[in-house]
Design a protein around this motif. Structure first.
Motif, PDB file in Angstrom:
ATOM      1  N   SER A  54       0.817  -1.040  -0.010  1.00  0.00           N
ATOM      2  CA  SER A  54       0.038  -0.039  -0.123  1.00  0.00           C
ATOM      3  C   SER A  54       0.885   1.217  -0.076  1.00  0.00           C
ATOM      4  CB  SER A  54      -0.840   0.170   1.274  1.00  0.00           C
ATOM      5  OG  SER A  54      -1.682  -0.945   1.357  1.00  0.00           O
ATOM      6  N   GLY A  55       0.674   2.195  -0.940  1.00  0.00           N
ATOM      7  CA  GLY A  55       1.447   3.257  -0.978  1.00  0.00           C
ATOM      8  C   GLY A  55       0.558   4.617   0.002  1.00  0.00           C
ATOM      9  N   ASP A  56       1.564   5.587  -0.002  1.00  0.00           N
ATOM     10  CA  ASP A  56       0.908   6.795   0.784  1.00  0.00           C
ATOM     11  C   ASP A  56      -0.388   7.293   0.469  1.00  0.00           C
ATOM     12  OD1 ASP A  56       3.361   6.717   2.142  1.00  0.00           O
ATOM     13  OD2 ASP A  56       4.283   8.261   1.024  1.00  0.00           O
ATOM     14  N   LYS A  57      -0.710   7.304  -0.716  1.00  0.00           N
ATOM     15  CA  LYS A  57      -1.992   8.079  -1.427  1.00  0.00           C
ATOM     16  C   LYS A  57      -3.035   6.891  -1.696  1.00  0.00           C
ATOM     17  CE  LYS A  57       0.648  11.903  -3.038  1.00  0.00           C
ATOM     18  NZ  LYS A  57       1.665  12.207  -3.917  1.00  0.00           N
ATOM     19  N   GLY A  58      -2.920   5.709  -1.080  1.00  0.00           N
ATOM     20  CA  GLY A  58      -3.866   4.706  -1.349  1.00  0.00           C
ATOM     21  C   GLY A  58      -3.790   3.797  -2.499  1.00  0.00           C
ATOM     22  N   GLU A  59      -2.759   4.253  -3.201  1.00  0.00           N
ATOM     23  CA  GLU A  59      -2.211   3.334  -4.325  1.00  0.00           C
ATOM     24  C   GLU A  59      -1.939   1.918  -3.917  1.00  0.00           C
ATOM     25  OE1 GLU A  59       1.359   5.753  -4.053  1.00  0.00           O
ATOM     26  OE2 GLU A  59      -0.758   6.123  -3.866  1.00  0.00           O
ATOM     27  N   GLU A  60      -1.860   0.817  -4.724  1.00  0.00           N
ATOM     28  CA  GLU A  60      -1.161  -0.250  -4.465  1.00  0.00           C
ATOM     29  C   GLU A  60      -0.194  -0.678  -5.598  1.00  0.00           C
ATOM     30  OE1 GLU A  60      -4.342  -3.034  -4.543  1.00  0.00           O
ATOM     31  OE2 GLU A  60      -4.972  -2.677  -2.414  1.00  0.00           O
ATOM     32  N   ARG A  61       0.951  -1.143  -5.005  1.00  0.00           N
ATOM     33  CA  ARG A  61       2.154  -1.498  -5.948  1.00  0.00           C
ATOM     34  C   ARG A  61       2.081  -3.171  -5.804  1.00  0.00           C
ATOM     35  NH1 ARG A  61       7.311  -0.015  -4.222  1.00  0.00           N
ATOM     36  NH2 ARG A  61       6.437   0.109  -2.165  1.00  0.00           N
ATOM     37  N   ARG A  62       2.537  -3.776  -6.698  1.00  0.00           N
ATOM     38  CA  ARG A  62       2.747  -5.105  -6.701  1.00  0.00           C
ATOM     39  C   ARG A  62       3.972  -5.601  -7.062  1.00  0.00           C
ATOM     40  NH1 ARG A  62      -2.481  -4.497  -7.011  1.00  0.00           N
ATOM     41  NH2 ARG A  62      -4.028  -5.998  -6.540  1.00  0.00           N
ATOM     42  N   GLU A  63       4.649  -6.614  -6.339  1.00  0.00           N
ATOM     43  CA  GLU A  63       6.002  -7.153  -6.767  1.00  0.00           C
ATOM     44  C   GLU A  63       5.925  -8.556  -6.164  1.00  0.00           C
ATOM     45  OE1 GLU A  63       9.216  -5.850  -3.339  1.00  0.00           O
ATOM     46  OE2 GLU A  63       8.149  -4.129  -4.329  1.00  0.00           O
ATOM     47  N   ALA A  64       6.812  -9.159  -6.991  1.00  0.00           N
ATOM     48  CA  ALA A  64       7.366 -10.661  -6.592  1.00  0.00           C
ATOM     49  C   ALA A  64       7.820 -10.939  -5.513  1.00  0.00           C
ATOM     50  CB  ALA A  64       7.974 -11.315  -7.671  1.00  0.00           C
ATOM     51  N   PHE A  65       7.642 -11.887  -4.479  1.00  0.00           N
ATOM     52  CA  PHE A  65       7.878 -12.300  -3.261  1.00  0.00           C
ATOM     53  C   PHE A  65       9.440 -12.565  -3.201  1.00  0.00           C
ATOM     54  CE2 PHE A  65       9.365 -15.487   0.009  1.00  0.00           C
ATOM     55  CZ  PHE A  65       9.054 -14.734   1.095  1.00  0.00           C
ATOM     56  N   ASP A  66      10.116 -11.793  -2.564  1.00  0.00           N
ATOM     57  CA  ASP A  66      11.790 -11.827  -2.715  1.00  0.00           C
ATOM     58  C   ASP A  66      12.144 -12.213  -1.530  1.00  0.00           C
ATOM     59  OD1 ASP A  66      14.586 -11.626  -3.243  1.00  0.00           O
ATOM     60  OD2 ASP A  66      14.342  -9.574  -3.749  1.00  0.00           O
ATOM     61  N   ARG A  67      12.626 -13.474  -1.139  1.00  0.00           N
ATOM     62  CA  ARG A  67      13.180 -14.091   0.026  1.00  0.00           C
ATOM     63  C   ARG A  67      14.506 -13.187   0.484  1.00  0.00           C
ATOM     64  NH1 ARG A  67      13.848 -19.049   3.065  1.00  0.00           N
ATOM     65  NH2 ARG A  67      15.801 -18.937   4.078  1.00  0.00           N
TER      66      ARG A  67
END
Length: 157
Positions: A54-67
């Protein structure tokens, strides 16, 4: 596998053995070009998991799980504490296993943060407070005081 020293693509496996917790294979490799030796680790990946941030302004970012990213943040919280690398690996492996076996393709980063906090709480109270200070975005000394006193109260129970 590519050599990390000279980038040559032909390396040979010289030795393979399971790690102490049997969650991965440790391989010693040697580059056929420069002769350098290095270690790699092979782990089972049950499924591709995407982390939703979750970003500061309510936007969502997606990224691959990184161990490795998870491992770095836990190791940073445990820095200069009496917590072995093996214990950190066990915690990270446990979280990774939970995330991959949950059956969800997308996992909120907040859930992973809570898993890390729960794990660190069992391992080392200082590492727990350090991680919480970043995760919960402490902004002043009073935030530390309040959280540390709640940790002390929980320890008494």
């Amino acid at each position: 596998m590519r050599c990390p020293f000279c980038a040559h693509e032909d390396t040979q496996v010289k030795d393979s053995r399971p790690t102490e917790d049997n969650t991965s294979i440790r391989r010693r490799r040697q580059c056929s070009s420069c002769g350098a030796r290095f270690t790699t680790f092979e782990r089972v990946q049950l499924r591709e998991v995407t982390i939703v941030k979750s970003g500061d302004k309510g936007e969502e970012r997606r990224e691959a799980f990184d161990r490795s990213k998870l491992e770095r943040s836990v190791a940073l919280a445990c820095r200069k504490r009496d917590v072995s690398q093996e214990r950190i690996d066990q915690l990270v492996s446990g979280i990774q296993r939970q995330v991959e076996t949950a059956g969800e393709a997308e996992v909120p980063s907040a859930r992973i943060g809570e898993m890390v906090m729960e794990g660190l709480k069992q391992i080392d109270s200082v590492a727990y407070i350090r991680f919480a200070s970043v995760y919960r975005d402490f902004s002043e000394a009073r935030d530390f005081e309040e959280f540390a006193s709640s940790v002390q109260e929980a320890a008494k129970d």
